[in-house]
Scaffold this motif. Sequence first.
Motif, mmCIF file in Angstrom:
data_model
loop_
_atom_site.group_PDB
_atom_site.id
_atom_site.type_symbol
_atom_site.label_atom_id
_atom_site.label_comp_id
_atom_site.label_asym_id
_atom_site.label_seq_id
_atom_site.Cartn_x
_atom_site.Cartn_y
_atom_site.Cartn_z
ATOM 1 N N ASN A 142 -4.957 7.423 22.835
ATOM 2 C CA ASN A 142 -3.650 7.484 22.180
ATOM 3 C C ASN A 142 -3.129 6.118 21.739
ATOM 4 O OD1 ASN A 142 -3.307 10.306 22.184
ATOM 5 N ND2 ASN A 142 -2.817 10.226 24.361
ATOM 6 N N LEU A 143 -3.836 5.053 22.119
ATOM 7 C CA LEU A 143 -3.439 3.705 21.696
ATOM 8 C C LEU A 143 -4.255 3.198 20.511
ATOM 9 C CD1 LEU A 143 -3.108 2.086 25.245
ATOM 10 C CD2 LEU A 143 -1.262 2.948 23.789
ATOM 11 N N VAL A 144 -5.571 3.418 20.533
ATOM 12 C CA VAL A 144 -6.435 2.803 19.515
ATOM 13 C C VAL A 144 -7.197 3.799 18.649
ATOM 14 C CG1 VAL A 144 -6.706 0.724 20.929
ATOM 15 C CG2 VAL A 144 -8.418 2.544 21.075
ATOM 16 N N ASP A 145 -7.107 5.077 18.948
ATOM 17 C CA ASP A 145 -7.889 6.075 18.210
ATOM 18 C C ASP A 145 -7.012 7.277 17.881
ATOM 19 O OD1 ASP A 145 -10.093 7.286 17.011
ATOM 20 O OD2 ASP A 145 -10.799 8.160 18.895
ATOM 21 N N HIS A 146 -5.868 7.009 17.322
ATOM 22 C CA HIS A 146 -4.866 8.040 17.055
ATOM 23 C C HIS A 146 -4.453 7.909 15.594
ATOM 24 C CE1 HIS A 146 -1.074 10.300 17.718
ATOM 25 N NE2 HIS A 146 -1.782 10.842 18.694
ATOM 26 N N HIS A 147 -5.185 8.592 14.710
ATOM 27 C CA HIS A 147 -4.940 8.517 13.269
ATOM 28 C C HIS A 147 -4.120 9.739 12.861
ATOM 29 C CE1 HIS A 147 -8.082 5.436 13.127
ATOM 30 N NE2 HIS A 147 -8.665 6.189 14.037
ATOM 31 N N THR A 148 -2.901 9.513 12.423
ATOM 32 C CA THR A 148 -1.979 10.596 12.108
ATOM 33 C C THR A 148 -1.667 10.624 10.622
ATOM 34 O OG1 THR A 148 -1.020 10.524 14.317
ATOM 35 C CG2 THR A 148 0.312 11.549 12.598
ATOM 36 N N CYS A 149 -1.620 11.821 10.071
ATOM 37 C CA CYS A 149 -1.228 12.044 8.682
ATOM 38 C C CYS A 149 0.116 12.762 8.669
ATOM 39 C CB CYS A 149 -2.284 12.888 7.968
ATOM 40 S SG CYS A 149 -1.775 13.442 6.326
ATOM 41 N N ASN A 150 1.071 12.224 7.949
ATOM 42 C CA ASN A 150 2.354 12.876 7.752
ATOM 43 C C ASN A 150 2.204 13.818 6.566
ATOM 44 O OD1 ASN A 150 4.986 13.542 6.818
ATOM 45 N ND2 ASN A 150 5.814 11.755 7.879
ATOM 46 N N LEU A 151 2.105 15.099 6.826
ATOM 47 C CA LEU A 151 1.860 16.101 5.791
ATOM 48 C C LEU A 151 3.057 16.271 4.857
ATOM 49 C CD1 LEU A 151 0.165 18.626 8.205
ATOM 50 C CD2 LEU A 151 -1.001 17.347 6.393
ATOM 51 N N LEU A 152 4.251 16.012 5.355
ATOM 52 C CA LEU A 152 5.452 16.107 4.529
ATOM 53 C C LEU A 152 5.468 14.995 3.488
ATOM 54 C CD1 LEU A 152 7.944 17.886 4.229
ATOM 55 C CD2 LEU A 152 9.114 16.392 5.833
ATOM 56 N N GLU A 153 5.146 13.771 3.913
ATOM 57 C CA GLU A 153 5.093 12.647 2.967
ATOM 58 C C GLU A 153 3.902 12.740 2.023
ATOM 59 O OE1 GLU A 153 5.097 8.949 5.086
ATOM 60 O OE2 GLU A 153 7.148 9.230 5.826
ATOM 61 N N THR A 154 2.753 13.157 2.542
ATOM 62 C CA THR A 154 1.517 13.177 1.754
ATOM 63 C C THR A 154 1.497 14.322 0.748
ATOM 64 O OG1 THR A 154 0.336 12.203 3.618
ATOM 65 C CG2 THR A 154 -1.006 13.211 1.904
#
Length: 171
Positions: A142-154
Amino acid sequence: METYLLLKLCPQLMTSETFQPFGQVIFACPDDQPYGDRDAQLQLQNGIPRLYIMRRHNRGLKFNHITRHQRCTQCLGALEGKEWFMAVAAPSEAAAPEWEDIIAFRIPGNCFIKLHEGTWHAGPYFEQPAIDFYSLELSDTNLVDHHTCNLLETYGVDFEILPSSIGGSVW
């Protein structure tokens, strides 16, 4: 005021076959059975494995963020046999999954899931006030391998899981 699209997901029934593009479903087996392909095929060699119990409180069934971990597999299961939901999209090299590829699963309390490396996931979601989940990942996931996509913005989309429905999406 910005406009967005609310997409409703009807969760699919969880089977090993339907979940295969995203990971594995692990059900109980006899204790004397040797290791095989029905066991979780783990990738935890990139760090120190972490097995812990996380308490999640109900935050509704709507989401607009989806995450992936590219350095390890992750296992999740609900304690006490409680049903829950997870939205997923297959692993990809892209910075975001295609919103049309996101589907939801109804996960019974008698199994756990193992996510393939890079599987996009949102959840766990549930209807109970709170559920304890066990999670197996790396100590620093959760510190170095947590790639998140904001679907609302994208994409301008929000998702909602419809717990009483089964199978597919309602756009």
